[in-house]
Design a protein around this motif. Structure first.
Motif, PDB file in Angstrom:
ATOM      1  N   THR A 331     -19.536   4.877  36.515  1.00 39.43           N
ATOM      2  CA  THR A 331     -18.914   4.265  35.332  1.00 39.43           C
ATOM      3  C   THR A 331     -17.392   4.352  35.350  1.00 39.43           C
ATOM      4  OG1 THR A 331     -19.189   6.350  34.127  1.00 39.43           O
ATOM      5  CG2 THR A 331     -20.925   4.689  33.899  1.00 39.43           C
ATOM      6  N   GLN A 335     -17.788   0.484  39.086  1.00 45.92           N
ATOM      7  CA  GLN A 335     -18.570  -0.344  38.155  1.00 45.92           C
ATOM      8  C   GLN A 335     -19.266  -1.502  38.861  1.00 45.92           C
ATOM      9  OE1 GLN A 335     -15.375   0.393  37.759  1.00 45.92           O
ATOM     10  NE2 GLN A 335     -15.010   1.375  35.763  1.00 45.92           N
ATOM     11  N   ILE A 338     -23.011  -1.229  39.626  1.00 46.14           N
ATOM     12  CA  ILE A 338     -23.983  -1.236  38.536  1.00 46.14           C
ATOM     13  C   ILE A 338     -24.407  -2.670  38.261  1.00 46.14           C
ATOM     14  CG2 ILE A 338     -24.406  -0.530  36.158  1.00 46.14           C
ATOM     15  CD1 ILE A 338     -22.133   1.443  36.394  1.00 46.14           C
ATOM     16  N   LEU A 343     -24.502  -2.779  33.107  1.00 44.68           N
ATOM     17  CA  LEU A 343     -23.090  -2.471  32.882  1.00 44.68           C
ATOM     18  C   LEU A 343     -22.641  -2.929  31.498  1.00 44.68           C
ATOM     19  CD1 LEU A 343     -20.425  -1.369  34.034  1.00 44.68           C
ATOM     20  CD2 LEU A 343     -20.009  -3.659  34.974  1.00 44.68           C
TER      21      LEU A 343
END
Length: 534
Positions: A331, A335, A338, A343
């Motif tokens: 995170t 990112q 994801i 996300l």
């Protein structure tokens, strides 16, 4: 051979036992009243020291006395055997030359020894022995009358098993040793007992199978134990910290168990067991890293089921170690790894959270550690309830207040459950500490920091030793013959040899004729009932 297995010349001509032998080992007096006065003086005239005079014993032809410690002795044995045997024995015509000559053959008790100095006398007295004095003799007799209240044998509280023995060790070292001897009924099961602790005088017993355990490891263990010179030993953990190879590590280099069957299984592989009086946990060494992912049930179920469970425990280990760190790295820095929908959901949850992911995880982890400790220290009846209710209430309130996101609560909860599912508490507590280091590395460098942390961790594990045995054996160094019982548990009938790095001269575990079970074709098979032809 490692350098620490080589014997080093002593710095002093005196042995370790002579150097640690305290002053005051003066001989006993021939006057009974003087000996009893010394006992009262040394013990502060304690009320639990019982002194009983025998003024009319036909056996002694003189005044005698017995001394014992109430609470550590069996009062019935003292009354019905010791006192009655001495008072009802046949009178002697001539006065015996020693106490041993006078007593032997009249007391049907074991472990009777003459005592000639005060140090030995007080050690026997505080161990639950009864001391017999007679006027005119400069020695006494010590006879074994141990007793008192002890905890009965119960099911182990930490290493539970669905299929296996229900017996667990107690605080009595004699009881614990006998439980292992019931399993291994072999004269080659040797024991050596010593006393450690200048004040507590704690019994410590080494147990190993002669011919299977390595002689150099047993000799090194004796050497390390003889060097211990402390006031007291209250638990086996005291001994562990003095004899382990490396103290600056989060990982345990000795295994502890309160199950007799686990101890017996490790003894048959070439390890030694260390019993400490007053502790239900027995120390086992040398140990390897893969041993902490094994359970007693692995050897009672089919090998493919046991292998699947071991892989599950390895997965649990990694979830407990890097669960929050993976979320923080993904995170914060990665990112793009994801999925888009996930996300977006995480971003929507974190919209009202004022802290970065690392602070979120730190708050939740510290909170859960507090709840965990509270659940352990609180009374048993309400400890578990406080942990569960506290986690639910605090987690829900933290999400509603916008302090943490729901995703972080899920991650921390899964990590906590995984840490509870680890078979060994020693490795679980190590993972709890290392988890914070991986969280810091993930918050600083993302997945690159985690990879760097893994490299440092593997290098550290590769450098650990347990009594000279590499901690990552048989994976590093790689020993193909011993890979049958690591993260993979092969069938028992294929496990012919003991671990080469552990056992000594005898490495054969089973005979050559023992192999994969197959039906005996020579006997034939019954295909129909005997009455079918009639």
């Amino acid at each position: 051979m490692p350098s620490f297995f080589k014997k080093k010349p002593p710095k002093d001509k005196k042995t370790a036992k002579e150097q640690k032998k305290p002053a005051g080992s003066s001989p006993l007096s021939v006057v009974l009243d003087e000996n009893l006065a010394v006992i009262k003086d040394k013990t502060g005239n304690s009320t639990d020291i019982i002194i009983r005079r025998l003024n009319h014993s036909p056996r002694f032809k003189t005044e005698a006395a017995i001394v014992y410690l109430k609470g550590l002795t069996d009062s019935q044995t003292i009354q019905e055997i010791v006192i009655e045997s001495l008072m009802k024995s046949d009178p002697v015509e001539t006065r015996p030359s020693s106490m041993q000559e006078m007593i032997e053959g009249y007391l049907p008790l074991g472990n009777m020894e003459p005592v000639k100095d005060w140090e030995t006398l007080f050690q026997a007295l505080m161990s639950g022995h009864t001391i017999i004095f007679a006027d005119g003799y400069s020695e006494a007799m010590s006879t074994s009358t141990e007793g008192g209240e002890r905890r009965s044998i119960e099911e182990p509280s930490t290493q539970r098993a669905i299929r296996g023995s229900r017996e667990g060790f107690t605080e009595s070292i004699e009881t614990n040793i006998s439980m292992v001897r019931r399993i291994i009924q072999n004269p080659n099961l040797w024991t050596e007992t010593m006393t450690i602790g200048r004040v507590t005088k704690t019994k410590v017993t080494i147990m190993y199978v002669k011919g299977i355990a390595r002689d150099d490891i047993i000799e090194e263990l004796r050497s390390r134990l003889e060097k211990i010179d402390i006031d007291g030993v209250l638990e086996s953990g005291y001994i562990e910290q003095y004899i382990e190879d490396q103290a600056i590590t989060a990982f345990p280099t000795m295994y502890h168990s309160e199950r007799p069957d686990v101890v017996a299984g490790n003894l048959l592989e070439g390890r030694f067991a260390l019993f400490v009086n007053g502790s239900p946990f027995v120390l086992l060494a040398p140990v390897v890293f893969v041993q902490f992912f094994q359970s007693i049930e692995d050897y009672t179920e089919r090998f493919y089921i046991s292998t699947a469970l071991r892989f599950l425990r390895v997965l649990i280990f990694f979830i407990s170690l890097i669960g929050p760190a993976t979320y923080i790295a993904a995170t914060t820095f990665h990112q793009e790894m994801i999925p888009t929908q996930l996300l977006v959901a995480i971003a929507a949850q974190r919209e009202s959270v004022p802290f970065p992911s690392f602070v979120e995880a730190l708050i939740m982890e510290v909170t859960f550690e507090i709840l965990r400790e509270a659940g352990i220290r609180m009374p048993k009846a309400i400890g578990s309830a406080i942990s569960i209710v506290g986690a639910l209430v605090i987690g829900q309130a933290a999400v509603q207040a916008g302090v943490v996101s729901p995703a972080m609560v899920i991650i921390v909860a899964i990590t906590a459950i995984a840490s509870f599912a680890t078979p060994s508490f020693g490795i679980a507590i190590s993972v709890r500490l290392l988890r914070f280091l991986f969280m810091i590395s993930a918050a600083t460098f993302g997945f690159f920091g985690m990879i760097l942390g893994f490299i440092i961790l593997v290098v550290h594990l590769s450098g650990l030793r347990s009594f000279g045995v590499p901690y990552l054996s048989p994976l590093a160094p790689f020993v193909p013959a011993d890979i049958n019982d690591t993260f993979v548990r092969g069938p028992l009938w294929a496990d012919r040899k003991r671990p080469a790095f552990m056992s000594g001269n005898n490495q054969t575990r089973q005979g050559e004729d023992t192999g994969r079970p197959q039906p005996d074709q020579s006997r034939g098979m019954v295909t129909k009932n005997e009455g079918d032809d009639q």
